[in-house]
Design a protein around this motif. Structure first.
Motif, PDB file in Angstrom:
ATOM      1  N   SER A  64       0.820  -1.221   0.000  1.00 30.10           N
ATOM      2  CA  SER A  64       0.000   0.000   0.000  1.00 30.10           C
ATOM      3  C   SER A  64       0.849   1.263   0.000  1.00 30.10           C
ATOM      4  O   SER A  64       0.400   2.319  -0.466  1.00 30.10           O
ATOM      5  CB  SER A  64      -0.931   0.004   1.221  1.00 30.10           C
ATOM      6  N   GLN A  65       2.064   1.156   0.508  1.00 23.68           N
ATOM      7  CA  GLN A  65       2.935   2.332   0.509  1.00 23.68           C
ATOM      8  C   GLN A  65       3.230   2.780  -0.918  1.00 23.68           C
ATOM      9  O   GLN A  65       3.489   3.956  -1.160  1.00 23.68           O
ATOM     10  CB  GLN A  65       4.229   2.020   1.255  1.00 23.68           C
ATOM     11  N   GLY A  66       3.198   1.837  -1.848  1.00 20.06           N
ATOM     12  CA  GLY A  66       3.451   2.197  -3.248  1.00 20.06           C
ATOM     13  C   GLY A  66       2.335   3.010  -3.859  1.00 20.06           C
ATOM     14  O   GLY A  66       2.547   3.697  -4.860  1.00 20.06           O
ATOM     15  N   THR A  67       1.140   2.960  -3.260  1.00 17.90           N
ATOM     16  CA  THR A  67       0.016   3.749  -3.790  1.00 17.90           C
ATOM     17  C   THR A  67       0.028   5.177  -3.262  1.00 17.90           C
ATOM     18  O   THR A  67      -0.633   6.046  -3.820  1.00 17.90           O
ATOM     19  CB  THR A  67      -1.334   3.103  -3.410  1.00 17.90           C
ATOM     20  N   GLY A  68       0.756   5.404  -2.164  1.00 17.04           N
ATOM     21  CA  GLY A  68       0.796   6.727  -1.562  1.00 17.04           C
ATOM     22  C   GLY A  68      -0.385   7.010  -0.651  1.00 17.04           C
ATOM     23  O   GLY A  68      -0.476   8.091  -0.068  1.00 17.04           O
ATOM     24  N   GLU A  69      -1.313   6.056  -0.515  1.00 17.07           N
ATOM     25  CA  GLU A  69      -2.472   6.241   0.356  1.00 17.07           C
ATOM     26  C   GLU A  69      -2.340   5.295   1.549  1.00 17.07           C
ATOM     27  O   GLU A  69      -2.518   4.084   1.425  1.00 17.07           O
ATOM     28  CB  GLU A  69      -3.765   5.938  -0.400  1.00 17.07           C
ATOM     29  N   MET A  70      -2.058   5.855   2.733  1.00 12.65           N
ATOM     30  CA  MET A  70      -1.784   5.033   3.900  1.00 12.65           C
ATOM     31  C   MET A  70      -2.903   5.048   4.934  1.00 12.65           C
ATOM     32  O   MET A  70      -2.769   4.453   5.996  1.00 12.65           O
ATOM     33  CB  MET A  70      -0.476   5.494   4.554  1.00 12.65           C
ATOM     34  N   ILE A  71      -4.015   5.694   4.625  1.00 10.08           N
ATOM     35  CA  ILE A  71      -5.095   5.768   5.607  1.00 10.08           C
ATOM     36  C   ILE A  71      -5.666   4.392   5.901  1.00 10.08           C
ATOM     37  O   ILE A  71      -5.961   4.051   7.058  1.00 10.08           O
ATOM     38  CB  ILE A  71      -6.211   6.738   5.128  1.00 10.08           C
ATOM     39  N   TRP A  72      -5.819   3.549   4.869  1.00 12.93           N
ATOM     40  CA  TRP A  72      -6.406   2.232   5.087  1.00 12.93           C
ATOM     41  C   TRP A  72      -5.503   1.305   5.896  1.00 12.93           C
ATOM     42  O   TRP A  72      -6.002   0.577   6.777  1.00 12.93           O
ATOM     43  CB  TRP A  72      -6.793   1.601   3.750  1.00 12.93           C
ATOM     44  N   PRO A  73      -4.203   1.278   5.647  1.00 14.00           N
ATOM     45  CA  PRO A  73      -3.336   0.479   6.517  1.00 14.00           C
ATOM     46  C   PRO A  73      -3.406   0.901   7.982  1.00 14.00           C
ATOM     47  O   PRO A  73      -3.367   0.051   8.875  1.00 14.00           O
ATOM     48  CB  PRO A  73      -1.939   0.713   5.928  1.00 14.00           C
ATOM     49  N   VAL A  74      -3.507   2.209   8.222  1.00 14.70           N
ATOM     50  CA  VAL A  74      -3.617   2.686   9.601  1.00 14.70           C
ATOM     51  C   VAL A  74      -4.942   2.234  10.213  1.00 14.70           C
ATOM     52  O   VAL A  74      -4.997   1.744  11.349  1.00 14.70           O
ATOM     53  CB  VAL A  74      -3.494   4.221   9.655  1.00 14.70           C
ATOM     54  N   VAL A  75      -6.038   2.374   9.446  1.00 21.71           N
ATOM     55  CA  VAL A  75      -7.347   1.928   9.924  1.00 21.71           C
ATOM     56  C   VAL A  75      -7.333   0.428  10.199  1.00 21.71           C
ATOM     57  O   VAL A  75      -7.890  -0.048  11.197  1.00 21.71           O
ATOM     58  CB  VAL A  75      -8.440   2.267   8.882  1.00 21.71           C
ATOM     59  N   ALA A  76      -6.676  -0.333   9.332  1.00 22.80           N
ATOM     60  CA  ALA A  76      -6.605  -1.786   9.494  1.00 22.80           C
ATOM     61  C   ALA A  76      -5.896  -2.160  10.789  1.00 22.80           C
ATOM     62  O   ALA A  76      -6.350  -3.031  11.543  1.00 22.80           O
ATOM     63  CB  ALA A  76      -5.893  -2.407   8.295  1.00 22.80           C
ATOM     64  N   ASN A  77      -4.770  -1.501  11.047  1.00 22.94           N
ATOM     65  CA  ASN A  77      -4.019  -1.811  12.269  1.00 22.94           C
ATOM     66  C   ASN A  77      -4.792  -1.391  13.512  1.00 22.94           C
ATOM     67  O   ASN A  77      -4.795  -2.096  14.531  1.00 22.94           O
ATOM     68  CB  ASN A  77      -2.660  -1.120  12.228  1.00 22.94           C
ATOM     69  N   LEU A  78      -5.467  -0.262  13.435  1.00 22.70           N
ATOM     70  CA  LEU A  78      -6.277   0.181  14.570  1.00 22.70           C
ATOM     71  C   LEU A  78      -7.421  -0.793  14.834  1.00 22.70           C
ATOM     72  O   LEU A  78      -7.754  -1.080  15.989  1.00 22.70           O
ATOM     73  CB  LEU A  78      -6.829   1.584  14.308  1.00 22.70           C
ATOM     74  N   SER A  79      -8.017  -1.317  13.772  1.00 20.93           N
ATOM     75  CA  SER A  79      -9.110  -2.279  13.953  1.00 20.93           C
ATOM     76  C   SER A  79      -8.606  -3.529  14.656  1.00 20.93           C
ATOM     77  O   SER A  79      -9.317  -4.100  15.503  1.00 20.93           O
ATOM     78  CB  SER A  79      -9.730  -2.638  12.597  1.00 20.93           C
ATOM     79  N   ARG A  80      -7.403  -3.951  14.323  1.00 14.79           N
ATOM     80  CA  ARG A  80      -6.833  -5.135  14.973  1.00 14.79           C
ATOM     81  C   ARG A  80      -6.660  -4.909  16.470  1.00 14.79           C
ATOM     82  O   ARG A  80      -7.020  -5.760  17.292  1.00 14.79           O
ATOM     83  CB  ARG A  80      -5.475  -5.473  14.339  1.00 14.79           C
ATOM     84  N   ILE A  81      -6.134  -3.740  16.836  1.00 13.42           N
ATOM     85  CA  ILE A  81      -5.899  -3.436  18.245  1.00 13.42           C
ATOM     86  C   ILE A  81      -7.219  -3.281  18.999  1.00 13.42           C
ATOM     87  O   ILE A  81      -7.386  -3.804  20.112  1.00 13.42           O
ATOM     88  CB  ILE A  81      -5.055  -2.160  18.374  1.00 13.42           C
ATOM     89  N   VAL A  82      -8.177  -2.570  18.389  1.00 16.56           N
ATOM     90  CA  VAL A  82      -9.456  -2.322  19.065  1.00 16.56           C
ATOM     91  C   VAL A  82     -10.213  -3.630  19.286  1.00 16.56           C
ATOM     92  O   VAL A  82     -10.756  -3.878  20.373  1.00 16.56           O
ATOM     93  CB  VAL A  82     -10.310  -1.335  18.246  1.00 16.56           C
TER      94      VAL A  82
END
Length: 290
Positions: A226-244
């Motif tokens: 995803s870093q290659g797309t330049g859009e990192m909001i979804w990876p952050v949301v994904a990691n937050l969902s895992r923690i929550v």
């Protein structure tokens, strides 16, 4: 310097070098020091540094003089914030340019209700998941470049195909490891403990969470891609969902449903699956489709 040594000898002068390794090495660039900040006293490098672990006021914690004000004041001004480390998918605490790792065992506060053996078993089992990150990084670092190059060339379909190929590769390797330790958990646990209660907790963890390791490997590879797309909001949301899910689900399992350790570990596994599901969904967004 040999010339300095020879010059001193000619004048019959000796030279003593006082090297203080812990002062020189207590830097973010030192992986041993980062490991101590991450794992605390349980780090294998904890005794390599001049740290007073017995200080009653700190209770086994490391105190670093980095804040310019009280913790409350720094938080109120937004100077101290929780973030996700670039490329690692792990939580860090940032203070301006300084970056400090967050102990992934923070959920231990919940597991601690089940006793010390449960903490030990969980700690040994969960560390295997974090050792899977280098596998995903080896694949994911390549994916970042490949996806970025193809997105830049407007070859979105090829970028997506490469991302999923790498993700399935990383997920397959992690899944194989997860299935093996789920079937034979003592292959891993036996390297660290022989305590029957700790082994029992570790077995429960690996029986339940081990099969989800494939989703973890897949998610981490997609995170890097995803870093290659330049859009990192979804990876952050994904990691937050895992923690929550892991944290809130653990409270639900222990305090409401009464499921004990198996229920707690089930929500940890569910958090990993959510991590992968959100990142898989992100590949349907415009950044990937053009």
């Amino acid at each position: 310097d040999l010339r300095l040594h020879c010059a001193l000898q000619r004048h019959d002068v000796g030279l003593i070098l006082d090297i203080v390794p812990n002062h020189m090495a207590a830097d973010a660039a030192n992986p041993w020091w980062r490991d101590v900040l991450l794992w605390g006293r349980s780090s294998r490098y904890a005794e390599f540094f001049d740290i007073d672990w017995e200080d009653p006021a700190l209770r086994g914690k490391v105190l670093l003089p980095v804040l310019g004000d009280s913790v409350e004041a720094c938080l109120s001004r937004g100077e101290l914030r929780l973030d996700v480390a670039d490329g690692a998918g792990a939580f860090v605490c940032r203070y301006f340019d300084a970056c400090f790792p967050v102990d992934p065992r923070s959920i231990d506060a919940l597991i601690g209700r089940e006793g010390d053996a449960a903490i030990a078993g969980y700690g040994i089992g969960s560390r295997l998941a974090y050792m899977l990150i280098p596998i995903s990084f080896g694949i994911g670092a390549t994916l970042t470049a490949l996806v970025g190059t193809n997105i830049g060339a407007r070859q979105h379909a090829r970028a997506l195909r490469m991302a999923w190929s790498g993700a399935f590769m990383a997920g397959g390797i992690a899944a194989l490891i997860g299935v093996v330790v789920a079937i034979a958990p003592d292959l891993w646990l036996g390297l660290f403990t022989r305590h029957p209660d700790a082994l029992a907790a570790g077995r429960t963890y690996l029986h339940i969470v081990g099969p989800a390791y494939g989703f973890f490997g897949l998610a981490m590879a997609l995170y890097f891609a995803s870093q290659g797309t330049g859009e990192m909001i979804w990876p952050v949301v994904a990691n937050l969902s895992r923690i929550v899910i892991a944290a809130c689900g653990s409270l639900l399992a222990l305090d409401v449903l009464g499921w004990g350790l198996p229920g707690l570990f089930a929500f940890v596994a569910l958090g990993i699956v959510s991590f992968a599901a959100v990142l898989a969904f992100s590949t349907t967004r415009p950044a990937w489709r053009g």
